[in-house]
Design a protein around this motif. Structure first.
Motif, PDB file in Angstrom:
ATOM      1  N   ALA A  15      78.009  46.578  19.308  1.00 45.64           N
ATOM      2  CA  ALA A  15      76.563  46.422  19.480  1.00 45.64           C
ATOM      3  C   ALA A  15      76.107  46.952  20.843  1.00 45.64           C
ATOM      4  CB  ALA A  15      76.176  44.951  19.353  1.00 45.64           C
ATOM      5  N   THR A  16      74.833  47.283  20.909  1.00 41.51           N
ATOM      6  CA  THR A  16      74.196  47.630  22.172  1.00 41.51           C
ATOM      7  C   THR A  16      73.269  46.485  22.544  1.00 41.51           C
ATOM      8  OG1 THR A  16      74.267  49.991  21.666  1.00 41.51           O
ATOM      9  CG2 THR A  16      72.686  49.288  23.331  1.00 41.51           C
ATOM     10  N   LEU A  17      73.450  45.942  23.739  1.00 42.33           N
ATOM     11  CA  LEU A  17      72.593  44.860  24.204  1.00 42.33           C
ATOM     12  C   LEU A  17      71.427  45.442  24.985  1.00 42.33           C
ATOM     13  CD1 LEU A  17      75.130  42.149  25.417  1.00 42.33           C
ATOM     14  CD2 LEU A  17      73.965  42.326  23.222  1.00 42.33           C
ATOM     15  N   VAL A  18      70.244  44.884  24.719  1.00 39.22           N
ATOM     16  CA  VAL A  18      69.023  45.316  25.400  1.00 39.22           C
ATOM     17  C   VAL A  18      68.553  44.144  26.263  1.00 39.22           C
ATOM     18  CG1 VAL A  18      66.664  46.125  25.099  1.00 39.22           C
ATOM     19  CG2 VAL A  18      68.428  46.799  23.454  1.00 39.22           C
ATOM     20  N   PHE A  19      68.455  44.389  27.564  1.00 40.32           N
ATOM     21  CA  PHE A  19      68.022  43.370  28.515  1.00 40.32           C
ATOM     22  C   PHE A  19      66.611  43.700  28.970  1.00 40.32           C
ATOM     23  CE2 PHE A  19      72.579  43.652  28.721  1.00 40.32           C
ATOM     24  CZ  PHE A  19      72.991  42.340  28.836  1.00 40.32           C
ATOM     25  N   SER A  20      65.709  42.725  28.904  1.00 38.03           N
ATOM     26  CA  SER A  20      64.343  42.963  29.359  1.00 38.03           C
ATOM     27  C   SER A  20      63.807  41.725  30.070  1.00 38.03           C
ATOM     28  CB  SER A  20      63.434  43.353  28.188  1.00 38.03           C
ATOM     29  OG  SER A  20      63.400  42.328  27.230  1.00 38.03           O
ATOM     30  N   TYR A  21      62.904  41.998  31.007  1.00 37.65           N
ATOM     31  CA  TYR A  21      62.280  40.935  31.790  1.00 37.65           C
ATOM     32  C   TYR A  21      60.934  41.453  32.281  1.00 37.65           C
ATOM     33  CZ  TYR A  21      62.065  36.971  35.042  1.00 37.65           C
ATOM     34  OH  TYR A  21      61.719  35.815  35.703  1.00 37.65           O
ATOM     35  N   VAL A  22      59.934  40.613  32.318  1.00 38.18           N
ATOM     36  CA  VAL A  22      58.595  41.019  32.725  1.00 38.18           C
ATOM     37  C   VAL A  22      58.636  41.584  34.148  1.00 38.18           C
ATOM     38  CG1 VAL A  22      56.249  40.213  33.177  1.00 38.18           C
ATOM     39  CG2 VAL A  22      57.509  39.308  31.236  1.00 38.18           C
ATOM     40  N   GLY A  23      58.088  42.781  34.317  1.00 31.53           N
ATOM     41  CA  GLY A  23      58.030  43.397  35.636  1.00 31.53           C
ATOM     42  C   GLY A  23      59.240  44.233  35.993  1.00 31.53           C
ATOM     43  N   TYR A  24      60.237  44.313  35.092  1.00 32.16           N
ATOM     44  CA  TYR A  24      61.448  45.102  35.341  1.00 32.16           C
ATOM     45  C   TYR A  24      61.633  46.122  34.230  1.00 32.16           C
ATOM     46  CZ  TYR A  24      62.897  41.739  38.899  1.00 32.16           C
ATOM     47  OH  TYR A  24      62.972  40.960  40.019  1.00 32.16           O
ATOM     48  N   ASP A  25      62.372  47.190  34.518  1.00 30.04           N
ATOM     49  CA  ASP A  25      62.694  48.182  33.496  1.00 30.04           C
ATOM     50  C   ASP A  25      63.693  47.599  32.504  1.00 30.04           C
ATOM     51  OD1 ASP A  25      61.095  50.139  34.638  1.00 30.04           O
ATOM     52  OD2 ASP A  25      62.721  50.915  35.883  1.00 30.04           O
ATOM     53  N   THR A  26      63.536  47.938  31.230  1.00 33.00           N
ATOM     54  CA  THR A  26      64.478  47.515  30.195  1.00 33.00           C
ATOM     55  C   THR A  26      65.771  48.304  30.353  1.00 33.00           C
ATOM     56  OG1 THR A  26      62.687  46.969  28.683  1.00 33.00           O
ATOM     57  CG2 THR A  26      64.840  47.373  27.700  1.00 33.00           C
ATOM     58  N   GLN A  27      66.901  47.624  30.207  1.00 33.86           N
ATOM     59  CA  GLN A  27      68.206  48.277  30.313  1.00 33.86           C
ATOM     60  C   GLN A  27      69.006  48.019  29.051  1.00 33.86           C
ATOM     61  OE1 GLN A  27      70.380  47.305  33.824  1.00 33.86           O
ATOM     62  NE2 GLN A  27      68.685  47.788  35.188  1.00 33.86           N
ATOM     63  N   MET A  28      69.862  48.990  28.679  1.00 30.02           N
ATOM     64  CA  MET A  28      70.737  48.854  27.514  1.00 30.02           C
ATOM     65  C   MET A  28      72.187  49.021  27.951  1.00 30.02           C
ATOM     66  SD  MET A  28      68.827  50.836  24.463  1.00 30.02           S
ATOM     67  CE  MET A  28      67.417  51.693  25.104  1.00 30.02           C
ATOM     68  N   HIS A  29      73.066  48.194  27.372  1.00 29.07           N
ATOM     69  CA  HIS A  29      74.496  48.267  27.674  1.00 29.07           C
ATOM     70  C   HIS A  29      75.284  48.111  26.382  1.00 29.07           C
ATOM     71  CE1 HIS A  29      73.936  48.053  32.022  1.00 29.07           C
ATOM     72  NE2 HIS A  29      72.962  47.195  31.763  1.00 29.07           N
ATOM     73  N   LEU A  30      76.338  48.919  26.214  1.00 32.60           N
ATOM     74  CA  LEU A  30      77.201  48.816  25.043  1.00 32.60           C
ATOM     75  C   LEU A  30      78.170  47.657  25.201  1.00 32.60           C
ATOM     76  CD1 LEU A  30      78.146  52.557  24.519  1.00 32.60           C
ATOM     77  CD2 LEU A  30      76.528  51.212  23.211  1.00 32.60           C
ATOM     78  N   THR A  31      78.480  47.021  24.091  1.00 32.06           N
ATOM     79  CA  THR A  31      79.531  46.001  24.079  1.00 32.06           C
ATOM     80  C   THR A  31      80.742  46.577  23.392  1.00 32.06           C
ATOM     81  OG1 THR A  31      78.817  45.086  21.974  1.00 32.06           O
ATOM     82  CG2 THR A  31      77.852  44.126  23.949  1.00 32.06           C
ATOM     83  N   PHE A  32      81.878  45.996  23.615  1.00 35.62           N
ATOM     84  CA  PHE A  32      83.092  46.422  22.948  1.00 35.62           C
ATOM     85  C   PHE A  32      84.065  45.261  22.936  1.00 35.62           C
ATOM     86  CE2 PHE A  32      83.348  47.395  27.389  1.00 35.62           C
ATOM     87  CZ  PHE A  32      84.585  46.933  27.770  1.00 35.62           C
ATOM     88  N   GLU A  33      84.958  45.324  21.970  1.00 30.28           N
ATOM     89  CA  GLU A  33      85.961  44.270  21.847  1.00 30.28           C
ATOM     90  C   GLU A  33      87.145  44.607  22.733  1.00 30.28           C
ATOM     91  OE1 GLU A  33      88.185  41.762  18.367  1.00 30.28           O
ATOM     92  OE2 GLU A  33      87.268  43.662  17.886  1.00 30.28           O
TER      93      GLU A  33
END
Length: 97
Positions: A75-93
């Protein structure tokens, strides 16, 4: 004699189908991802959103910026917070060490 062979063959097929059906969930393995969301200065971001991209699986960070989410291993995790740029990070086992 034919009837006995047919019944045994039918039982073998039934067992084979059951084994196949029970093994399908193993193909979509889930992993638990946890961590802490912080800003550049290391301050935790309370209530930041953590979502699995393309799904409705998500969570929010706690008071200390910690999160825990069960997602597919790729999966790709999407991190977001008001006032900050959204970031995406890959997960792996993790594999064996």
């Amino acid at each position: 004699m034919k009837n006995i062979c047919f019944q045994m063959n039918r039982k073998a097929w039934l067992v084979a189908i059951m084994v196949l059906c029970l093994s399908f969930p193993a193909l979509a393995q889930k992993i638990t991802v946890s961590g802490t969301v912080t800003d550049k200065t290391g301050e935790p971001l309370i209530g930041a959103s953590v979502l699995a991209k393309g799904t409705q699986q998500g969570t929010a960070t706690d008071f200390d910026g910690n999160y825990r989410i069960d997602v597919d291993a790729n999966a790709t995790l999407v991190f977001s917070y008001v006032g900050y740029d959204t970031q995406m990070h890959l997960t792996f086992e993790k594999g064996p060490r």
